[in-house]
Design an enzyme around this catalytic site. Sequence first.
Site, PDB file in Angstrom:
ATOM      1  N   GLY A  19      39.669  14.994  31.804  1.00 50.14           N
ATOM      2  CA  GLY A  19      38.582  13.997  31.789  1.00 50.14           C
ATOM      3  C   GLY A  19      37.569  14.418  30.749  1.00 50.14           C
ATOM      4  O   GLY A  19      37.356  15.615  30.528  1.00 50.14           O
ATOM      5  N   GLY A  21      33.537  13.626  29.368  1.00 47.42           N
ATOM      6  CA  GLY A  21      32.303  12.891  29.663  1.00 47.42           C
ATOM      7  C   GLY A  21      31.321  13.075  28.527  1.00 47.42           C
ATOM      8  O   GLY A  21      31.651  13.675  27.500  1.00 47.42           O
ATOM      9  N   GLU A  25      33.700  18.270  29.193  1.00 44.11           N
ATOM     10  CA  GLU A  25      35.031  17.802  29.586  1.00 44.11           C
ATOM     11  C   GLU A  25      35.446  18.439  30.909  1.00 44.11           C
ATOM     12  O   GLU A  25      34.767  19.349  31.402  1.00 44.11           O
ATOM     13  CB  GLU A  25      36.035  18.163  28.481  1.00 44.11           C
ATOM     14  CG  GLU A  25      36.080  19.652  28.211  1.00 44.11           C
ATOM     15  CD  GLU A  25      37.002  20.009  27.033  1.00 44.11           C
ATOM     16  OE1 GLU A  25      36.775  21.049  26.418  1.00 44.11           O
ATOM     17  OE2 GLU A  25      37.931  19.227  26.753  1.00 44.11           O
ATOM     18  N   MET A  93      40.567  16.574  42.140  1.00 44.92           N
ATOM     19  CA  MET A  93      40.722  15.243  42.760  1.00 44.92           C
ATOM     20  C   MET A  93      41.866  14.546  42.019  1.00 44.92           C
ATOM     21  O   MET A  93      41.689  14.032  40.920  1.00 44.92           O
ATOM     22  CB  MET A  93      39.425  14.448  42.642  1.00 44.92           C
ATOM     23  CG  MET A  93      38.294  15.069  43.438  1.00 44.92           C
ATOM     24  SD  MET A  93      38.644  15.080  45.202  1.00 44.92           S
ATOM     25  CE  MET A  93      38.170  13.414  45.619  1.00 44.92           C
ATOM     26  N   GLY A  95      43.391  11.863  42.164  1.00 43.73           N
ATOM     27  CA  GLY A  95      43.390  10.436  41.819  1.00 43.73           C
ATOM     28  C   GLY A  95      42.509  10.097  40.626  1.00 43.73           C
ATOM     29  O   GLY A  95      42.479   8.961  40.161  1.00 43.73           O
ATOM     30  N   GLY A  96      41.785  11.120  40.120  1.00 46.21           N
ATOM     31  CA  GLY A  96      40.950  10.872  38.935  1.00 46.21           C
ATOM     32  C   GLY A  96      39.719  10.051  39.251  1.00 46.21           C
ATOM     33  O   GLY A  96      39.322   9.908  40.405  1.00 46.21           O
ATOM     34  N   GLU A  97      39.118   9.500  38.206  1.00 45.61           N
ATOM     35  CA  GLU A  97      37.849   8.780  38.358  1.00 45.61           C
ATOM     36  C   GLU A  97      38.080   7.345  38.820  1.00 45.61           C
ATOM     37  O   GLU A  97      39.029   6.683  38.398  1.00 45.61           O
ATOM     38  CB  GLU A  97      37.109   8.756  37.003  1.00 45.61           C
ATOM     39  CG  GLU A  97      36.743  10.138  36.490  1.00 45.61           C
ATOM     40  CD  GLU A  97      36.275  10.122  35.032  1.00 45.61           C
ATOM     41  OE1 GLU A  97      36.033  11.205  34.489  1.00 45.61           O
ATOM     42  OE2 GLU A  97      36.151   9.014  34.455  1.00 45.61           O
ATOM     43  N   ASP A 136      22.407   8.840  39.209  1.00 40.33           N
ATOM     44  CA  ASP A 136      23.415   8.494  38.183  1.00 40.33           C
ATOM     45  C   ASP A 136      24.736   8.083  38.814  1.00 40.33           C
ATOM     46  O   ASP A 136      25.809   8.505  38.377  1.00 40.33           O
ATOM     47  CB  ASP A 136      23.609   9.708  37.246  1.00 40.33           C
ATOM     48  CG  ASP A 136      24.352   9.316  35.968  1.00 40.33           C
ATOM     49  OD1 ASP A 136      24.927  10.211  35.323  1.00 40.33           O
ATOM     50  OD2 ASP A 136      24.385   8.108  35.658  1.00 40.33           O
ATOM     51  N   LYS A 138      27.825   6.095  39.282  1.00 38.97           N
ATOM     52  CA  LYS A 138      28.630   5.157  38.480  1.00 38.97           C
ATOM     53  C   LYS A 138      30.104   5.511  38.667  1.00 38.97           C
ATOM     54  O   LYS A 138      30.407   6.624  39.155  1.00 38.97           O
ATOM     55  CB  LYS A 138      28.210   5.252  37.011  1.00 38.97           C
ATOM     56  CG  LYS A 138      28.299   6.640  36.411  1.00 38.97           C
ATOM     57  CD  LYS A 138      27.688   6.685  35.011  1.00 38.97           C
ATOM     58  CE  LYS A 138      27.768   8.103  34.466  1.00 38.97           C
ATOM     59  NZ  LYS A 138      27.065   8.248  33.190  1.00 38.97           N
ATOM     60  N   ASN A 141      31.579   8.904  38.086  1.00 38.91           N
ATOM     61  CA  ASN A 141      31.165  10.029  38.938  1.00 38.91           C
ATOM     62  C   ASN A 141      31.661   9.893  40.360  1.00 38.91           C
ATOM     63  O   ASN A 141      31.183  10.582  41.254  1.00 38.91           O
ATOM     64  CB  ASN A 141      29.631  10.143  38.930  1.00 38.91           C
ATOM     65  CG  ASN A 141      29.106  10.534  37.562  1.00 38.91           C
ATOM     66  OD1 ASN A 141      29.842  11.109  36.765  1.00 38.91           O
ATOM     67  ND2 ASN A 141      27.869  10.202  37.270  1.00 38.91           N
ATOM     68  N   ASP A 157      28.538  14.896  39.756  1.00 37.19           N
ATOM     69  CA  ASP A 157      27.624  14.827  38.624  1.00 37.19           C
ATOM     70  C   ASP A 157      26.170  14.664  39.050  1.00 37.19           C
ATOM     71  O   ASP A 157      25.661  13.560  39.144  1.00 37.19           O
ATOM     72  CB  ASP A 157      28.008  13.691  37.678  1.00 37.19           C
ATOM     73  CG  ASP A 157      27.242  13.831  36.362  1.00 37.19           C
ATOM     74  OD1 ASP A 157      27.667  13.247  35.356  1.00 37.19           O
ATOM     75  OD2 ASP A 157      26.216  14.548  36.355  1.00 37.19           O
ATOM     76  N   THR A 176      -8.272  15.501  47.815  1.00 40.98           N
ATOM     77  CA  THR A 176      -8.930  14.341  48.401  1.00 40.98           C
ATOM     78  C   THR A 176      -8.112  13.095  48.028  1.00 40.98           C
ATOM     79  O   THR A 176      -7.844  12.861  46.855  1.00 40.98           O
ATOM     80  CB  THR A 176     -10.385  14.181  47.892  1.00 40.98           C
ATOM     81  OG1 THR A 176     -10.702  12.785  47.991  1.00 40.98           O
ATOM     82  CG2 THR A 176     -10.526  14.605  46.435  1.00 40.98           C
TER      83      THR A 176
HETATM   84  C1  LIG Z   1      29.606  18.295  37.970  1.00 35.54           C
HETATM   85  C2  LIG Z   1      29.850  17.199  37.009  1.00 35.54           C
HETATM   86  N1  LIG Z   1      29.018  16.833  36.080  1.00 35.54           N
HETATM   87  N2  LIG Z   1      27.879  17.458  35.868  1.00 35.54           N
HETATM   88  C3  LIG Z   1      27.205  17.185  34.692  1.00 35.54           C
HETATM   89  N3  LIG Z   1      27.657  16.207  33.925  1.00 35.54           N
HETATM   90  N4  LIG Z   1      26.144  17.893  34.391  1.00 35.54           N
HETATM   91  C4  LIG Z   1      31.117  16.484  37.011  1.00 35.54           C
HETATM   92  C5  LIG Z   1      31.171  15.269  36.328  1.00 35.54           C
HETATM   93  C6  LIG Z   1      32.359  14.590  36.253  1.00 35.54           C
HETATM   94  C7  LIG Z   1      33.476  15.133  36.837  1.00 35.54           C
HETATM   95  N5  LIG Z   1      34.756  14.681  36.857  1.00 35.54           N
HETATM   96  C8  LIG Z   1      35.471  15.591  37.541  1.00 35.54           C
HETATM   97  C9  LIG Z   1      36.908  15.452  37.718  1.00 35.54           C
HETATM   98  O1  LIG Z   1      37.519  16.130  38.504  1.00 35.54           O
HETATM   99  N6  LIG Z   1      37.456  14.511  36.885  1.00 35.54           N
HETATM  100  C10 LIG Z   1      38.769  14.160  36.813  1.00 35.54           C
HETATM  101  C11 LIG Z   1      39.128  13.357  35.740  1.00 35.54           C
HETATM  102  C12 LIG Z   1      40.436  12.955  35.563  1.00 35.54           C
HETATM  103  C13 LIG Z   1      41.393  13.373  36.468  1.00 35.54           C
HETATM  104  C14 LIG Z   1      42.770  13.140  36.547  1.00 35.54           C
HETATM  105  C15 LIG Z   1      43.194  13.812  37.686  1.00 35.54           C
HETATM  106  N7  LIG Z   1      42.146  14.438  38.274  1.00 35.54           N
HETATM  107  C16 LIG Z   1      41.035  14.170  37.550  1.00 35.54           C
HETATM  108  C17 LIG Z   1      39.720  14.577  37.738  1.00 35.54           C
HETATM  109  C18 LIG Z   1      34.694  16.619  37.966  1.00 35.54           C
HETATM  110  C19 LIG Z   1      33.412  16.345  37.529  1.00 35.54           C
HETATM  111  C20 LIG Z   1      32.212  17.020  37.614  1.00 35.54           C
END
Ligand SMILES: C/C(=N\NC(=N)N)c1ccc2[nH]c(C(=O)Nc3ccc4cc[nH]c4c3)cc2c1
Length: 319
Positions: A19, A21, A25, A93, A95-97, A136, A138, A141, A157, A176
């Site tokens: 993934g 972001g 990543e 996870m 199943g992804g996002e 945040d 969405k 996340n 996130d 006051t």
């Molecule tokens: C802790 C955090 N973000 N924190 C900040 N951006 N500062 C964050 C944000 C997005 C995230 N995405 C995931 C995550 O497991 N993503 C993901 C993406 C694609 C697939 C495909 C199979 N499993 C996946 C999991 C963990 C995670 C943590």
Amino acid sequence: TLEMPTALQQKYALGKTIGTGVCGEVKFAFLRDTMEKCAVKIINKGNFKSEGTATRNAETEIQILQRIDHPCLMKTKDFYQTEESYFIVLELMEGGELYYRIKSKKQIPEDVAKFYFYQMLLAVQYLHSQGIIHRDLKPENVLLSSQEDFCLIKVTDFNQSRILEEAALMRTLCGTPSYLAPEVFTAASTDGYGLSVDAWSLGVLLFVCLGGYPPFHEQFGTSVREQVLRGSYTLLPKQWSHISEQAKDLVQKLLVVDPSQRLNIEEALSHDWLQVRLMYLRVPPPQAQGEASELQSPPPQAQGEASESPSSGPMRGLS
Ligand SMILES: C/C(=N\NC(=N)N)c1ccc2[nH]c(C(=O)Nc3ccc4cc[nH]c4c3)cc2c1
């Protein structure tokens, strides 16, 4: 190339990027000694513009990630950092996002959307009970535990999250109060807005899951900012005609511009759409007066609900 902490390399074998972001990543990884699968979120410190807020945000986030404990919130398993990056080890996870689930499926079936949304509400209810505003929420996340429709979700996130500065608010109220503006008393946090921002975002999330398109979008003419400030969105009949009135009612009560009129998390959890109705309780048609409403033998898998009263509380087993 990215410099990895040796301690991280020793403990985990890192695989491909799964993934990407804005601020980093996510890589697939597994614990070397147990082969347990996990995900490593790499957050680049470098691309933070203003040094100040970014580091404070990251510190708040790490503090939140290590403190929260709820089945629908992502928990940190480990944490490392180098000069230029943070490495957060999280549960994988599979199943992804949710973002990609919506993108591929367009509209999510209403009962699946209800199951996901119910879990998001529980996650945010827990955060709010801990005095944390997510800020945040969405589809990027919200992560899915498997490829199945009815799977568990976890919210993640906390980069934009704020911990309600109870202390700062208390200090302010110690002085006051006669010169304090009214909103300082009502603001749930020092930033002048409160928990209600998360309820709005959940409304947008529910709209996108049910409708398959966003309520506010630059292609709809005026700027997204204008559309949001006016709370102007359209339920396109093609997508919404087969969605239940109760689902539409909940969306409309969350996408309310005035935060004081908007449903809060507790009210959303008590909304009709989220109450489990006994699917198999059949009340005879009106002309058959006097005939007791018969209870069909419940389907085997619904056995657990048999004992629930008709006006049962919200879906059980997750809260
Ligand atoms: C802790 C955090 N973000 N924190 C900040 N951006 N500062 C964050 C944000 C997005 C995230 N995405 C995931 C995550 O497991 N993503 C993901 C993406 C694609 C697939 C495909 C199979 N499993 C996946 C999991 C963990 C995670 C943590």
